[in-house]
Every structure is written in C-alpha cells, then in structure tokens.
Design a protein around this motif. Sequence first.
Motif, PDB file in Angstrom:
ATOM      1  N   SER B 213       0.816  -1.220   0.000  1.00 19.63           N
ATOM      2  CA  SER B 213       0.000   0.000   0.000  1.00 19.63           C
ATOM      3  C   SER B 213       0.852   1.275   0.000  1.00 19.63           C
ATOM      4  CB  SER B 213      -0.992  -0.015   1.165  1.00 19.63           C
ATOM      5  OG  SER B 213      -0.304  -0.256   2.360  1.00 19.63           O
ATOM      6  N   ASP B 214       2.005   1.275   0.679  1.00 15.18           N
ATOM      7  CA  ASP B 214       2.863   2.465   0.679  1.00 15.18           C
ATOM      8  C   ASP B 214       3.350   2.794  -0.732  1.00 15.18           C
ATOM      9  OD1 ASP B 214       2.504   2.495   3.339  1.00 15.18           O
ATOM     10  OD2 ASP B 214       4.590   2.050   3.906  1.00 15.18           O
ATOM     11  N   LEU B 215       3.733   1.741  -1.467  1.00 13.60           N
ATOM     12  CA  LEU B 215       4.232   1.950  -2.827  1.00 13.60           C
ATOM     13  C   LEU B 215       3.111   2.389  -3.763  1.00 13.60           C
ATOM     14  CD1 LEU B 215       6.680  -1.067  -3.204  1.00 13.60           C
ATOM     15  CD2 LEU B 215       7.276   1.338  -2.895  1.00 13.60           C
ATOM     16  N   ILE B 236       4.646  -2.405  -8.196  1.00 11.33           N
ATOM     17  CA  ILE B 236       5.140  -3.719  -8.618  1.00 11.33           C
ATOM     18  C   ILE B 236       3.942  -4.404  -9.238  1.00 11.33           C
ATOM     19  CG2 ILE B 236       6.321  -5.821  -7.895  1.00 11.33           C
ATOM     20  CD1 ILE B 236       7.030  -4.257  -5.284  1.00 11.33           C
ATOM     21  N   SER B 237       3.762  -4.195 -10.543  1.00  8.16           N
ATOM     22  CA  SER B 237       2.565  -4.679 -11.198  1.00  8.16           C
ATOM     23  C   SER B 237       2.934  -5.377 -12.500  1.00  8.16           C
ATOM     24  CB  SER B 237       1.635  -3.494 -11.451  1.00  8.16           C
ATOM     25  OG  SER B 237       0.519  -3.932 -12.164  1.00  8.16           O
ATOM     26  N   GLU B 238       2.705  -6.657 -12.553  1.00  5.53           N
ATOM     27  CA  GLU B 238       3.021  -7.494 -13.717  1.00  5.53           C
ATOM     28  C   GLU B 238       4.411  -7.204 -14.263  1.00  5.53           C
ATOM     29  OE1 GLU B 238      -0.199  -7.544 -16.568  1.00  5.53           O
ATOM     30  OE2 GLU B 238      -1.665  -7.568 -14.951  1.00  5.53           O
ATOM     31  N   ASP B 239       5.363  -7.047 -13.351  1.00 10.81           N
ATOM     32  CA  ASP B 239       6.733  -6.741 -13.761  1.00 10.81           C
ATOM     33  C   ASP B 239       7.475  -8.031 -14.094  1.00 10.81           C
ATOM     34  OD1 ASP B 239       6.346  -4.049 -13.384  1.00 10.81           O
ATOM     35  OD2 ASP B 239       7.057  -4.056 -11.310  1.00 10.81           O
ATOM     36  N   ASN B 268      11.528  -2.839 -13.904  1.00  8.39           N
ATOM     37  CA  ASN B 268      10.574  -1.734 -13.750  1.00  8.39           C
ATOM     38  C   ASN B 268       9.871  -1.736 -12.410  1.00  8.39           C
ATOM     39  OD1 ASN B 268      11.040  -0.878 -16.428  1.00  8.39           O
ATOM     40  ND2 ASN B 268       9.678  -2.517 -17.132  1.00  8.39           N
ATOM     41  N   SER B 269      10.626  -2.075 -11.372  1.00  5.25           N
ATOM     42  CA  SER B 269      10.033  -2.090 -10.038  1.00  5.25           C
ATOM     43  C   SER B 269      10.989  -1.400  -9.083  1.00  5.25           C
ATOM     44  CB  SER B 269       9.796  -3.530  -9.585  1.00  5.25           C
ATOM     45  OG  SER B 269      10.950  -4.014  -8.941  1.00  5.25           O
ATOM     46  N   PRO B 270      10.496  -0.973  -7.924  1.00  5.61           N
ATOM     47  CA  PRO B 270      11.384  -0.337  -6.952  1.00  5.61           C
ATOM     48  C   PRO B 270      12.184  -1.342  -6.131  1.00  5.61           C
ATOM     49  CG  PRO B 270       9.155  -0.345  -6.141  1.00  5.61           C
ATOM     50  CD  PRO B 270       9.106  -0.983  -7.495  1.00  5.61           C
ATOM     51  N   LEU B 271      12.062  -2.625  -6.454  1.00  6.64           N
ATOM     52  CA  LEU B 271      12.795  -3.636  -5.688  1.00  6.64           C
ATOM     53  C   LEU B 271      14.229  -3.757  -6.191  1.00  6.64           C
ATOM     54  CD1 LEU B 271      10.091  -6.436  -5.327  1.00  6.64           C
ATOM     55  CD2 LEU B 271      10.680  -4.624  -3.723  1.00  6.64           C
ATOM     56  N   ALA B 272      15.136  -3.920  -5.251  1.00  5.78           N
ATOM     57  CA  ALA B 272      16.560  -3.968  -5.578  1.00  5.78           C
ATOM     58  C   ALA B 272      16.907  -5.254  -6.324  1.00  5.78           C
ATOM     59  CB  ALA B 272      17.370  -3.889  -4.297  1.00  5.78           C
ATOM     60  N   GLU B 273      17.966  -5.184  -7.134  1.00  5.12           N
ATOM     61  CA  GLU B 273      18.504  -6.383  -7.743  1.00  5.12           C
ATOM     62  C   GLU B 273      19.372  -7.082  -6.699  1.00  5.12           C
ATOM     63  OE1 GLU B 273      20.858  -5.790 -11.283  1.00  5.12           O
ATOM     64  OE2 GLU B 273      21.585  -7.857 -11.211  1.00  5.12           O
ATOM     65  N   GLU B 274      19.123  -8.381  -6.499  1.00  2.00           N
ATOM     66  CA  GLU B 274      19.846  -9.114  -5.451  1.00  2.00           C
ATOM     67  C   GLU B 274      20.865 -10.057  -6.057  1.00  2.00           C
ATOM     68  OE1 GLU B 274      16.055  -9.960  -2.615  1.00  2.00           O
ATOM     69  OE2 GLU B 274      17.920 -11.067  -2.203  1.00  2.00           O
ATOM     70  N   GLU B 275      22.085  -9.977  -5.550  1.00  5.77           N
ATOM     71  CA  GLU B 275      23.126 -10.872  -5.996  1.00  5.77           C
ATOM     72  C   GLU B 275      23.744 -11.503  -4.750  1.00  5.77           C
ATOM     73  OE1 GLU B 275      26.050 -10.485  -9.769  1.00  5.77           O
ATOM     74  OE2 GLU B 275      26.185  -8.929  -8.263  1.00  5.77           O
ATOM     75  N   THR B 323      10.633   8.301  -2.193  1.00  2.00           N
ATOM     76  CA  THR B 323      10.959   7.208  -3.113  1.00  2.00           C
ATOM     77  C   THR B 323      12.434   6.822  -3.001  1.00  2.00           C
ATOM     78  OG1 THR B 323       9.288   8.069  -4.612  1.00  2.00           O
ATOM     79  CG2 THR B 323      10.806   6.451  -5.524  1.00  2.00           C
ATOM     80  N   GLU B 324      13.288   7.833  -2.989  1.00  2.00           N
ATOM     81  CA  GLU B 324      14.723   7.528  -2.908  1.00  2.00           C
ATOM     82  C   GLU B 324      15.088   6.911  -1.563  1.00  2.00           C
ATOM     83  OE1 GLU B 324      16.977  10.922  -4.348  1.00  2.00           O
ATOM     84  OE2 GLU B 324      16.084  10.700  -6.348  1.00  2.00           O
ATOM     85  N   GLY B 325      14.378   7.342  -0.522  1.00  2.00           N
ATOM     86  CA  GLY B 325      14.592   6.725   0.793  1.00  2.00           C
ATOM     87  C   GLY B 325      14.275   5.246   0.745  1.00  2.00           C
ATOM     88  N   PHE B 326      13.176   4.897   0.055  1.00  2.00           N
ATOM     89  CA  PHE B 326      12.766   3.498  -0.073  1.00  2.00           C
ATOM     90  C   PHE B 326      13.801   2.714  -0.888  1.00  2.00           C
ATOM     91  CE2 PHE B 326      10.691   0.039  -2.331  1.00  2.00           C
ATOM     92  CZ  PHE B 326      10.064  -0.633  -1.288  1.00  2.00           C
ATOM     93  N   LEU B 327      14.236   3.318  -2.016  1.00  2.00           N
ATOM     94  CA  LEU B 327      15.189   2.624  -2.889  1.00  2.00           C
ATOM     95  C   LEU B 327      16.522   2.400  -2.190  1.00  2.00           C
ATOM     96  CD1 LEU B 327      14.484   4.528  -6.245  1.00  2.00           C
ATOM     97  CD2 LEU B 327      13.722   2.230  -5.610  1.00  2.00           C
ATOM     98  N   MET B 328      17.014   3.453  -1.544  1.00  2.00           N
ATOM     99  CA  MET B 328      18.326   3.333  -0.895  1.00  2.00           C
ATOM    100  C   MET B 328      18.261   2.447   0.344  1.00  2.00           C
ATOM    101  SD  MET B 328      19.672   7.189  -1.347  1.00  2.00           S
ATOM    102  CE  MET B 328      20.062   7.839  -2.966  1.00  2.00           C
TER     103      MET B 328
END
Lengths: 136, 379
Positions: B213-215, B236-239, B268-275, B323-328
């Motif tokens: 809901s926040d996103l 995060i919708s049908e990404d 195309n989502s605000p979720l980080a790439e995980e390695e 948004t940047e707070g969420f991403l970082m």
Amino acid sequence: MKLPTNIITLLVSLISFTAFADIAVIINPSNNSDLSKSDISKIFLGKSKTFTNGESVKAINLKSSSAVRDSFQQQVLGKSKSQVKAYWSKLIFTGKGKPLKELSSEEDVISFIASNPNAIGYVDRSKVNDSVKVVN
Amino acid sequence: MKKKLAFTSLMAALIALPSQAEITFNGFASIVAGTTTSSNDNLYGYDDTIDFKEGSIFALQASSDLGEGLGVTIQLASKGADDWDPEFKWAFLSYDATDELRILAGRQRAPFYMYSDFLDVSYAYPWISPPKGVYDLVFDTYDGLSAIYSTSFGEVDASFHGIYGRITDEFTGFGDTITPDVSDLTGLATTFTYDWLTLRASYFIADTTMPFSDLEGLAQGWSQAGFEDVANNTTISEDSSSFLELGFQINYDAIIVVGEYTNLEIDNSPLAEEESYYVMAGYQFDSVLVHITYGVDENTSDIYTSDIPYGLHPDIDFLKGTTEGFLMGQETEEEYVTVGVRYDFHDSAAIKLEYTDFSNKLNNNNDAGLLRAALVTVF
C-alpha cells in the motif's frame, strides 16, 4: 607379453569385488540379469527400478540396526549409515522415492528372494544357500 | 466380552483393508535454540534472549501409491516462526510415465536452489538451515505442474526439472501483509552428477505483482504530478522477473565443498537487484562433520528518480525524497561467516551447533553474532 582379455576382465572384476567379499548380493535363481557393482548401487539408492532383463526390481533391506546392512552400505554404496539416511530423506520428502522394504533377519531375506523372481537383497556370505543366486 | 470380539473383528477388517491403498507416513523435525551474542544484535529473527521457536519445525508426510505409476503425496509442515500454523508445502499427484519421466500436478516446491526440494529437512544437509543470504526468496512453494526427467549419459547422471505455475501465497514485507501474484512462473533446473562432482543451474521467469500500500500511494502521487514513468516504476505490477542460480557440490571422500550463486531481478520495479553467493567447506571425521561457510549478499537499487531535480514543487520534493529513501533503504552489502559442527549421535537424529558472524558494510549497527544449537531428526 599380452594378457588375454578374459584374464584382464577377470582381474578387474576381482579388484572391484574383493572390496565386499564377505557380503553376498543375492537374487532369485530364475533371474538371469547381469549386475555390476554400480548396477547394484543404483538399485539400492533408488536410481534404477528395473533389471537388465526389463523386470521391475524389488530391493530388500535389512533393518537399520543390522551390522550386515552397515557393511553393505559402506562397501557397495560407499556411504556411511547417516549418509544413506540423509540420501533417502531427500528422496522421501520430495515424494521421489519410497523407502525400500525392510526385513528383520537374513533368513527372511533369503526366503523372500527365493519366492520372488524380481527381488534382490544381500546377506552375510556364510548364510547363503541353494535357494538363491549370488551375483558378486 | 462381546464388545471385545467386535473390536477384534473391526481391527482385523482395518488391517485387511489397506492392501489396496496403503498410506506411508514419514516425518521430520528440527528443534532449534538460538540467541545473538550481544544485547543490541538482531539476526534472522533472533535477539539476545534464548529462543526455541523461530527456527523449529515439525512436518508429517503421507504418501500413497495408487498403482499404474500414479501416486499422491501430501506434506504438512508447522513452523515456530509462523506461530505453528500448519501449511501444506507439498500436495500433489504424481505420474511416473516411464522410469525416467515423472510428472507432478499440484502444490510443490519450486526448485530455485540446490536444497529447495528438501529445504526444511535439516537432517539431509550439514547446516541447521541453508545460508539465509542466498536462501532469501520470500516464496518457496508454487501451485502448478512440473516434469522431472532423470537420465544418465555414461557415467554422468542428469536431471531436468521443468516447472510452470503461479504463486499467490500471502506474505509480509515492508511491514505490510499482501497477497502477491507471481504468474506464468516458468523455469528449468538442471543437475549433472559425475561421481564426486555435482553441477547445477536453474533459471526462472515470471510476471510479479505485489500491491504494497505504501508503494501504491507513492505511485499515485507520481501519477498525479504527471510522472507516469516514475509511477509505473514505483508499483510492482506485472513486472517481468528473473531468477538465476548456479551451484556446485563436491563430495570427495571425507571432504565436502558446496557453493551457490543467485541473482534476482524484478524489472521496472522499486525492488533492488539481489546478488548473493556462498561457499562452504567441510570435513567428515567419522560421525562428526565440521564446516565453515563464507557468504556475501548484495542488493543494488536503480535510483530511477535521480534525473528529477529538487525544487520543482514541494510535493515533488516530498515524493522524490520518500521514493529515494525506499530505494536506498534496500541497498545492502552483507557478509557472513558461519562455523558449525554436525554430530550424528543416533541412526535418525543429529545434533548441530553453529556460530554466525554477520556484518553489514553499509551499516555496522546491523553487525551481529548468532549462536544456534539444533536437534534434527527424520522418522
């Protein structure tokens, strides 16, 4: 000097089988399948389910408290008791395999195999009688 | 006397009955105690109070052979971390089309990782649980179809496990409990084993929807401000998503070495790439296994709002900041070392002890030490 191929084959099979000389892997006398150590290992690890003659396999284990089972697993499968148990838990809990049938004595194993054409088991070599065929 | 006779015949009937549909029961359990080693530390759900619930699990499996290659398997697992709410991890019909080909329909484990198939069966692997840095997908189970083809090429045993299905199991993330939709989940896991060496690779794709809901609120703000692209990136919708795993395992005499690398991307989502990756080495002394694991977990965010300057409008400044707070906030660079022993003291049970030293390079307030002990069994 060249050794005849059949002597080489014999030597190779002696080398691969001396490792489990005290254990006899047994099948029904009517079963004419050829079984190598690796075939036997695959059967008892649930990897192969048919004999070379196309018949489905019924492999018989001794109870896990049995010392003969320990030596069989150590010598033929090359795994310790807990490694075998861990291996089978992977198969069981993914629905990929069912535990092998267990019988409580070597006499029971011999009489089961004597009366089931597609069964395979193992006993101490000293227990073997005419009702079964030794394959190693 | 009469009652006893009735009881005896009932028992006799019950014993005679199951020959047609015999049901086999198997189970496994882990009782795990854990505590962090200093008062401000939190790790994997543990704090500095000794806890017996977080890592504990009991599971019971029932399976039945229906004949003609058809079988049913159901596994019910109850985890302390879920307040012991029982959950079906497996519930499927299987069909052995041939000795090499097996088809499963129903609820099953997705073969994301090397240890996915028996993820909770601690008895089957060295650690108390596989390294959390790599094993951190929020999902492990899906509903759908799979086909497993096992064969051998000479001395090499090979297995190909293809899946298709969907995940809609509720979960909690960013403090919000949501029902996701991971649809058209399609993937293949391949394993090759040659004597002492096992190599594994798996790749999965899916369309991911996660209505946090926040996103959704943030995205609505961006949309009203006229930044449709940013709004699309924020939901995060049908990404389209992809997951890659590469792994190896060496079992050479008493030596065991295992490693896995994973990469997760949700476009195309605000979720980080995980390695993430880990390498474990162990040595078996009779009934005692000693092991050490080193692992790294890196999350990188694409700061897709960086082109928008501050000062356009206070509302946009607020959206950008949030948004940047969420991403970082998702960016991490974590490292851990786990040392442990496994002692097989019994035919069907083992004791395990582990210490994990965890460090977060971006925020050393999150550094922690964790001590765990476990009693694991199969029955």
